[in-house]
Design a protein around this motif. Structure first.
Motif, short mmCIF file in Angstrom:
data_model
loop_
_atom_site.label_atom_id
_atom_site.label_comp_id
_atom_site.label_asym_id
_atom_site.label_seq_id
_atom_site.Cartn_x
_atom_site.Cartn_y
_atom_site.Cartn_z
N VAL A 153 0.91 -1.05 -0.01
CA VAL A 153 0.12 -0.06 0.01
C VAL A 153 0.67 1.21 -0.11
O VAL A 153 1.63 1.30 0.68
N ALA A 154 0.83 2.08 -1.03
CA ALA A 154 1.45 3.16 -0.95
C ALA A 154 0.75 4.52 -0.34
O ALA A 154 0.05 5.35 -1.04
N THR A 155 0.59 4.40 0.82
CA THR A 155 -0.03 5.41 1.60
C THR A 155 0.53 6.84 1.42
O THR A 155 -0.33 7.76 1.10
N GLU A 156 1.98 7.22 1.53
CA GLU A 156 2.20 8.30 1.33
C GLU A 156 2.20 8.91 0.12
O GLU A 156 1.67 10.17 -0.14
N ALA A 157 2.40 8.12 -0.90
CA ALA A 157 2.08 8.76 -2.34
C ALA A 157 0.79 8.95 -2.57
O ALA A 157 0.42 9.94 -3.15
N ALA A 158 -0.19 8.33 -2.23
CA ALA A 158 -1.55 8.55 -2.32
C ALA A 158 -1.85 9.71 -1.55
O ALA A 158 -2.57 10.49 -2.24
N GLN A 159 -1.39 10.07 -0.51
CA GLN A 159 -1.68 11.20 0.11
C GLN A 159 -1.32 12.64 -0.47
O GLN A 159 -1.99 13.54 -0.34
N LEU A 160 -0.37 12.29 -1.34
CA LEU A 160 0.52 13.39 -2.13
C LEU A 160 -0.75 14.03 -3.21
O LEU A 160 -0.70 15.08 -3.57
N LEU A 161 -1.54 13.01 -3.40
CA LEU A 161 -2.45 13.32 -4.65
C LEU A 161 -3.64 14.28 -3.95
O LEU A 161 -4.50 15.06 -4.76
N VAL A 162 -3.94 13.95 -2.76
CA VAL A 162 -5.09 14.53 -1.89
C VAL A 162 -4.72 15.99 -2.03
O VAL A 162 -4.14 16.55 -1.59
N GLY A 163 -6.09 16.76 -2.55
CA GLY A 163 -5.86 18.31 -2.50
C GLY A 163 -5.33 18.60 -3.82
O GLY A 163 -5.34 19.98 -4.07
N GLU A 164 -4.95 17.82 -4.60
CA GLU A 164 -4.35 18.34 -5.83
C GLU A 164 -5.28 17.76 -7.15
O GLU A 164 -6.07 16.80 -6.98
N ARG A 165 -5.11 18.76 -8.06
CA ARG A 165 -5.89 18.14 -9.42
C ARG A 165 -4.86 17.17 -10.03
O ARG A 165 -3.65 17.14 -9.82
N ILE A 166 -5.72 16.35 -10.98
CA ILE A 166 -4.89 15.29 -11.88
C ILE A 166 -4.04 16.02 -12.84
O ILE A 166 -4.64 16.48 -13.69
N SER A 167 -2.83 16.05 -12.82
CA SER A 167 -1.86 16.41 -13.83
C SER A 167 -0.77 15.83 -14.18
O SER A 167 -0.30 14.79 -13.30
N ALA A 168 0.01 16.05 -14.96
CA ALA A 168 1.29 15.24 -15.32
C ALA A 168 2.30 15.42 -14.17
O ALA A 168 2.73 14.35 -13.60
N GLU A 169 2.11 16.70 -13.47
CA GLU A 169 3.14 16.77 -12.56
C GLU A 169 2.49 16.15 -11.02
O GLU A 169 3.47 15.57 -10.67
N SER A 170 1.42 16.31 -10.86
CA SER A 170 0.94 15.39 -9.47
C SER A 170 1.21 14.08 -9.88
O SER A 170 1.53 13.25 -8.85
#
Lengths: 291, 787
Positions: free
Chosen positions: A227-244
Motif C-alpha cells: 500500500v503506497a499510503t504516502e504517495a496516495a496522500q500526495l495526490l489529495v488536494g491536488e488536481r490530476i496533472s502530469a506533475e501531480s
C-alpha cells in the motif's frame, strides 16, 4: 510429481469442516479450488498429513448484496462466478473488471476467492484488490469467529493472520466512497501469467476535479500487497496533472515498494514498470470519476 | 483418370484417431503385474558421491528393488557415441557419454543416481524421498566461455587443457572456406568491417508428451517388447539387443504415436531407456516409466547457448568479402550426439549468401548442465542469428536498405549446385542442391508491405502510441540427409494398401503425406492407404525421424516400393487382360484397359490372384503384390525461406506484440500444403518462444531456476500471430520426387527476426540487440544502458 501420502477428509457442511480443522489444523491443509495447493503437493514442497476438502461445503458459495452497499462473498465462491455475476459487476466494478486478469478460464472455474486470499501470493490479484477495497475477512473456528481487515491480514510472504484451525468463510467488501473512480493495471509476460507488476487504484474527485481520496495498492513488488499510503496522500488536494502524477509515481516507486529480481524481470525494471502502470492507472481511474 | 494427390491439401488420415482419443501413446500401455520406476536425481550440479544409503527405501511396503550404479554390475556402461566426430583436419574431440546411474560423481542437477522399482509410481516416489546420498559439493561450470579458463572447475578430472590453455574441451573444430584463413588481409582491403560479440540461447523442446518407456520381457517366448517415445525405433532395437546380449529379432521396439519429438527423443539411450528393459528381464515383469514434467526439464536433452565473436568484411557496395567467427558452444555434462549442433551452427551461418571466404572456429565446452543434443533447428538458429545480425548492422552502418543488402549477396540461380566446401553434419561437403532466393524476397516484401511501411513515419506508430518495427530474415536449412530409409508396400486382399517404414512419427502427418505418394502410384484413395511407422516387427531397416529427413528419405523409399508394386500390378493385369502394360491404367482402386471401365479388375482381387492356392509361383517371381525398397540421397537437400514480421513495442513498458507475420518458404515439391503450413506454424510458434518467452535460467551453482511451466514460458495460442504462408517450389535434383525437408524450417529464423523488428521499432534510441532471447525487462535495460 506424485504427492506424499495424506489423509483425506471431505466434510459436508461448515460445522464438520470446522471440527475437522479443530482436530487437524496443525498438520492439515484446506483444499478449496486446489490451483495452488495441488501443484506444491505434487512437487512435494508441501506434505500436509491431512487434507480437509471444502468443496462439499456449498454453504460457503454465495454472493450477497449488503444493505448499506457493497457485497459479502462466500469464501468458496469460484472466481468465474465473480466474473459473471451482476451484483459484483454493479457494486464492485473493480473486482469484476480484474477477474479476467487471473490466470485462465479453466483455472477460474476451479479457483475460489477465499482460496486465493488465504494463499496470500503477493502476485495474486485478489489479495491486492481486497486491500485496495478495504475488505474484511470472516475467520471462523468451531467455537468462535472474528473479522480481520485485509490490510491487517497480510503479514509477510505467504504468511497471514489466519490461525491453523481457522477457516476463512466470508469476504465483506464495503461500498466505494461517492465520486470514486477505479483502475487495475498489470503487465504479465503472457496473458494469464502472474504479473511482473501491477497496481489497483482508487481516486475520488470533487466537483472541481480536486482529489479527495486516493488509494494505491501494488502487486508483486513486495512480500505482501504493498500500500503506497504516502504517495496516495500526495495526490489529495491536488488536481490530476502530469506533475501531480509524476510526484505520486516517484514517491511510490522509490519509497513504498520493494520489488525483487526473478527470472522474468529485474527489480529495477519492476520498479520502472510499477511507475508506468501507476501513471496509467491514475489517469484511467480519474477518467472513470467523471465519465 | 484419378487426379494426382501429391500437392493437394488433403486432410490428415490420422486426425480422427488422434482427436477422439483412440490413438495409442506409451502411457496408454498398461500390462498385468507391471511395476513402476522412479529416480533419485542429483540435487547438485557438480558433486562427488561419498555414500548412498538405500536401506530405508527398501523397507517401504510395495518397493520391489532399489538400484545404484554398483547394483548394475557389468551392465553399467557409458552410452554409445551416436554421431562420431566429423572428418575435419586437426579436430580435437574428447568423447564423454552419459551413464545409466551416476558413479563417483554427479555432473548436472537432475542426473539419476538411484533407481527405485515399486508397485506404483506413488510408492516409488515415497521411497525415493528416503534414499540418503552423501555428496561433497564441487564448484560448477555454468558459463561455457568462462568454463574454458584454466582455473575453471573441471567437469572431468582426467581431461587435459587443450592447446595448454582451454579447459573442459569437448571439441575444437576449425573449418575454412576459400581464402578464409587470410581474413585479416581481406579485411585490410575492405570498405567496411563489422565486429561484434553475440549471445544466442535456445531452450527445451517441451513436447506435449514427455518421454516414457514400457519394457516387457516374455520369458516363455524369449522376446522383449519395448514401447518407447523414440524417433528412431530401429536404432533403439539394435542397440538394446546388443546391450542385453540378445539377437535383434528377439527385440521388438514400438514407437507408437508420439506427442512431439523435436530431436531430444532420438535414439539417445537415456538412463531410463537403458534400465527399464534390463529390469524387466531381471525382475520378470513389465516395467514402466513416464517422465513427469519437472523431470523433463533436467532429464531430457536440451539446447542452450553459444557465444560468438564474429567479423564481416564488406566492399563498398555491401557485398560480403569474408566472414570470420569464433564461438563457444555449451555441450552440457555429456556429449553423446557428437558435434551435430555446433557443426550445424558453423555451416548454417553462411545462409543464402555467396560468401567467398569463411573462417570458423568453435570450442564445444563441457558444463555442469543437462546434455545438449539437437532440438528443432539443431544449432542452425545460432548461426542464422549471427549472420543476419551482422548484415543488419552492416546495412545500418553503410546506409544500405536491409532488403537490398540481402539481395546483393544472394547466391544466384545459376550458381547451383553451390559448394560451401566445409563439412556438414552428414560429413559430406556443404553443398546446396538448388535454390532461388530473390523471388522469395520479392514475395515476402510484398506480403508484409515493406515499401509502404518505410514510406512514411506515420506508419511507424499505432493509435495507442506504440512503436512499430519490421524484421526481415532469410535462412537455409540443410535437410534430408542419408544414410537411407526403406519401406514395404503391399496390396491387401481387401484392396487396401499397407505401408510399413522404419522411421518413427511424432505428429508430422506421415499417415497422410506418405499415403498421397502411394495413392498416386497405385491409383487408390489416400484414405485406403494404411501406414505403420515405428514398429520394428513390421519393418526393421532404417535410421529414424530427425534432421528434417522423413519426407525426403522415407518418402522417396515409399515411392520406390510403390512403383515396384505398380509394376507388379501392371505385369499381372496385362497377363489377365491380355493387353500390353502400356495400355493399362490404375484408377479408383482398380487396374483396367485405358478408357474401358468394364475391363477393370480390383486391386484386391488381383492381390488374391497373386497369391494362388493352386499352381506354382514360377522361378524368379514372388507371390503377392508386395515390394520393399530403399532410398538414400547422395547428400542433403537445402531448403530455404524468408520470414518478415511487424511488431508493436510499448515505449514505456517495452512489451512487444507481433502484429503481422509473413513466410515465403521453399522446400521443393510440396506433398501436402496443409501439412507443410502446419509445420511452418508450429516451427514459428517455437521460434517465438525462443525469441521472447523461453529461457532455461541457471544460477551460479548450476541450478535451473525456470523448471516449471510457470517460469519456463511457452507461447500460447494468444501469443502466436496468424501467418501468411507462401510456398515456392524449387525442386531438389537429389531425389525423384524433388522434395526437401521442412520439419525444422519455421523455427530457425525467428530469433534474429524478432530482435531485428524490436530494434527497428526502437531505432530512435539507438539500441543494438546482440542477444536472444530478450524480454521487456532486458529491452528496458538495453535502452537504459545508452542513457
Amino acid at each position: 510429481m506424485k504427492p506424499a501420502p495424506f489423509e483425506y477428509i471431505a466434510p459436508n457442511n461448515l460445522d464438520e469442516a470446522l471440527i475437522a480443522m479443530e482436530v487437524n489444523g496443525f498438520d492439515g491443509k484446506l483444499l478449496a479450488g486446489g490451483q495452488s495447493l495441488i501443484p506444491v503437493m505434487n512437487f512435494r514442497l508441501a506434505q500436509p498429513a491431512v487434507i480437509v476438502d471444502l468443496n462439499g461445503v456449498t454453504e460457503l458459495d454465495f454472493i450477497r448484496p449488503n444493505p448499506g452497499g457493497g457485497v459479502t462473498i462466500g469464501a468458496l465462491t469460484r472466481q468465474s462466478r465473480l466474473e459473471h455475476d451482476a451484483i459484483v459487476r454493479d457494486r464492485v466494478p473493480l473486482l469484476h473488471a480484474t477477474i479476467p486478469f487471473i490466470a485462465h478460464p479453466q483455472i477460474r472455474n476451479r479457483g475460489t476467492i477465499g482460496g486465493s486470499l488465504a494463499h496470500a501470493d503477493p502476485a495474486g490479484e485478489l489479495p491486492v484488490l481486497s486491500v485496495a477495497l478495504q475488505a474484511r475477512f470472516k475467520l471462523q473456528r468451531y467455537d468462535k469467529e472474528r473479522w480481520v481487515n485485509a490490510t491487517d491480514f497480510y503479514q509477510a510472504l505467504f504468511m497471514t493472520a489466519l490461525e491453523p484451525q481457522e477457516i476463512m468463510t466470508a469476504i465483506e467488501i464495503p461500498p466505494l466512497p461517492p465520486r470514486t473512480g477505479w483502475a487495475f493495471q498489470e503487465l504479465a509476460r503472457r496473458h494469464g501469467d502472474y504479473a511482473q507488476a501491477g497496481v489497483a487504484t482508487l481516486i475520488a474527485l470533487d466537483d472541481d476535479g480536486v482529489c479527495t481520496y486516493a488509494r494505491l495498492v501494488f502487486l508483486n513488488v513486495g512480500e505482501i500487497p504493498m500500500v503506497a499510503t504516502e504517495a496516495a496522500q500526495l495526490l489529495v488536494g491536488e488536481r490530476i496533472s502530469a506533475e501531480s502524477i509524476t510526484a505520486v509515481v516517484n514517491h511510490a516507486i522509490q519509497h513504498e515498494i520493494e520489488p525483487t529480481s526473478d527470472v522474468h524481470a529485474s527489480a529495477d525494471y519492476k520498479r520502472h514498470l510499477a511507475g508506468v502502470l501507476t501513471k496509467r492507472a491514475i489517469r484511467q481511474a480519474a477518467n472513470r470519476v467523471t465519465s | 483418370m484419378t487426379t494426382r494427390q501429391f500437392g493437394k491439401r488433403v486432410k490428415r488420415n490420422e486426425d480422427p484417431r488422434l482427436l477422439t482419443g483412440q490413438a495409442l501413446f506409451v502411457d496408454d500401455v498398461d500390462l498385468p503385474n507391471m511395476a513402476h520406476m522412479a529416480f533419485v536425481r542429483s540435487p547438485h550440479a557438480h558433486a562427488r558421491i561419498l555414500a548412498i544409503d538405500t536401506s530405508a527405501a527398501l523397507e517401504v511396503e510395495g518397493v520391489v528393488g532399489v538400484y545404484s550404479a554398483e547394483s548394475l554390475g557389468d551392465y553399467w556402461q557409458h552410452g554409445p557415441l551416436l554421431v562420431s566426430p566429423p572428418p575435419v583436419k586437426d579436430i580435437i574431440f574428447n568423447q564423454r557419454t552419459q551413464v545409466p546411474l551416476a558413479k563417483g560423481k554427479v555432473r548436472y542437477a537432475g542426473e539419476p543416481v538411484v533407481c527405485i522399482v515399486a508397485e506404483s509410481r506413488y510408492i516409488a516416489e515415497d521411497a525415493a524421498d528416503l534414499v540418503y546420498v552423501d555428496y561433497e559439493l564441487l564448484d560448477a561450470v555454468v558459463d561455457c566461455e568462462a568454463g574454458t579458463k584454466p582455473d575453471a572447475p573441471q567437469v572431468y578430472d582426467d581431461l587435459e587443457l587443450a592447446f595448454s590453455h582451454l579447459n573442459n574441451v569437448n571439441a575444437h573444430v576449425v573449418q575454412i572456406k576459400g581464402d578464409g584463413a587470410n581474413f585479416d588481409a581481406i579485411a585490410a582491403q575492405a570498405a567496411h568491417i563489422i565486429k561484434r560479440r553475440f549471445y544466442y540461447d535456445h531452450g527445451a523442446s517441451a513436447p506435449m508428451e514427455t518421454r516414457g518407456i514400457v519394457a516387457d520381457w516374455d520369458r516363455r517366448a524369449h522376446r522383449l517388447t519395448i514401447w518407447d517415445t523414440t524417433q528412431a525405433p530401429v536404432f533403439i532395437r539394435n542397440g538394446m539387443a546388443a546391450f542385453l546380449g540378445l539377437s535383434e529379432n528377439q527385440v521388438r521396439v514400438i514407437a507408437p504415436l508420439i506427442g512431439g519429438g523435436f530431436g531430444p527423443k532420438i535414439m539417445m539411450f537415456y538412463p531410463e531407456e537403458m534400465l527399464a528393459p534390463w529390469l524387466s528381464m531381471k525382475l520378470n515383469r513389465p516395467i514402466k516409466w513416464i517422465e513427469d514434467r519437472s523431470e523433463h526439464f533436467v532429464a531430457t536433452t536440451q539446447e542452450r547457448d553459444q557465444i560468438h565473436y564474429a567479423e564481416m568484411a564488406l566492399d563498398a557496395d555491401g557485398k560480403i568479402l569474408a566472414v570470420r567467427d569464433r564461438f563457444f558452444h555449451d555441450a552440457g555434462a555429456y556429449a553423446p550426439y557428437g558435434l551435430t549442433v555446433p557443426l550445424n551452427s558453423q555451416c548454417t551461418l553462411l545462409g543464402c549468401y555467396d560468401i567467398p571466404a569463411y573462417h570458423s572456429t568453435f570450442t564445444s565446452v563441457f558444463t555442469n548442465k543437462p546434455i545438449v543434443t539437437p532440438y528443432r533447428g539443431a544449432g542452425r538458429q545460432h548461426g542464422v542469428f549471427v549472420m543476419e545480425r551482422l548484415l543488419d548492422i552492416a546495412a545500418r552502418e553503410m546506409g544500405i536498405d536491409k532488403a537490398e543488402i540481402r539481395r546483393r549477396n544472394f547466391i544466384q540461380p545459376d550458381q547451383f549446385p553451390y559448394n560451401n566446401e566445409i563439412i556438414f553434419q552428414d560429413f559430406a561437403a556443404l553443398r546446396y542442391d538448388s535454390g532461388n532466393y530473390e523471388p522469395a524476397l520479392d514475395t515476402v516484401l510484398e506480403r508484409i508491405g515493406y515499401h509502404d511501411f518505410y514510406e512514411s513515419d506515420a506508419r511507424r506508430l499505432t493509435e495507442d502510441g506504440r512503436l512499430l518495427g519490421l524484421g526481415l530474415v532469410s535462412y537455409v536449412e540443410g535437410t534430408g540427409i542419408g544414410p537411407y530409409e526403406g519401406a514395404r508396400v503391399q496390396v491387401q486382399s481387401n484392396g487396401r494398401v499397407s505401408v510399413a517404414t522404419g522411421i518413427g512419427t511424432q505428429g508430422q502427418g506421415h499417415f497422410t503425406s506418405f499415403a498421397q505418394i502411394v495413392a498416386d502410384q497405385l491409383g487408390v484413395a489416400v484414405t485406403d492407404v494404411d501406414l505403420v511407422t515405428g514398429d520394428t516387427d513390421q519393418f526393421h531397416w532404417g535410421a529414424g525421424t530427425f534432421a528434417s529427413r522423413g519426407a525426403v528419405v522415407a518418402g522417396n523409399a515409399i515411392n520406390e516400393a510403390a512403383r515396384d508394386v505398380r509394376d507388379k500390378i501392371l505385369k499381372l493385369a496385362s497377363e489377365k487382360l491380355e493387353v500390353a502394360d502400356a495400355d493399362l491404367e490404375l484408377t479408383g482402386g482398380t487396374v483396367r484397359v485405358k478408357g474401358v471401365p468394364s475391363s477393370a479388375i480390383s486391386l484386391g482381387q488381383l492381390a488374391q490372384e497373386a497369391n494362388p492356392m493352386r499352381g506354382a509361383v514360377r522361378p524368379g517371381t514372388e507371390p503377392g503384390l508386395e515390394s520393399s525398397n530403399y532410398f538414400g540421397p547422395e547428400y542433403g537437400a537445402t531448403a530455404s525461406g524468408i520470414h518478415a514480421m511487424i511488431v508493436a513495442v510499448d515505449p514505456e513498458t517495452f512489451d512487444v506484440e507481433i502484429l503481422q507475420y509473413a513466410v515465403v518458404h521453399d522446400c521443393g515439391a510440396v506433398i501436402n500444403p496443409l501439412i507443410v503450413d502446419g509445420q511452418i506454424h508450429g516451427g514459428v510458434a517455437q521460434g517465438i518462444g525462443n525469441a521472447f518467452y523461453e529461457k532455461l535460467a541457471y544460477d551460479s551453482s548450476g541450478q535451473l531456476l525456470s523448471g516449471t511451466f510457470m517460469d519456463y514460458l511457452l507461447p500460447t495460442a494468444l501469443d502466436v500471430p496468424r501467418m501468411s504462408v507462401a510456398h515456392m517450389e524449387t525442386l531438389s535434383p537429389l531425389n525423384p520426387l524433388g522434395i526437401k525437408g521442412v520439419g525444422e524450417a519455421g523455427a530457425i529464423p525467428v530469433g534474429p527476426l524478432f530482435v531485428q523488428a524490436v530494434e527497428d521499432a526502437l531505432h530512435v534510441t539507438g539500441i543494438e540487440i546482440l542477444e536472444c532471447p530478450i524480454s521487456p525487462s532486458r529491452i528496458w535495460e538495453l535502452v537504459n544502458l545508452l542513457s
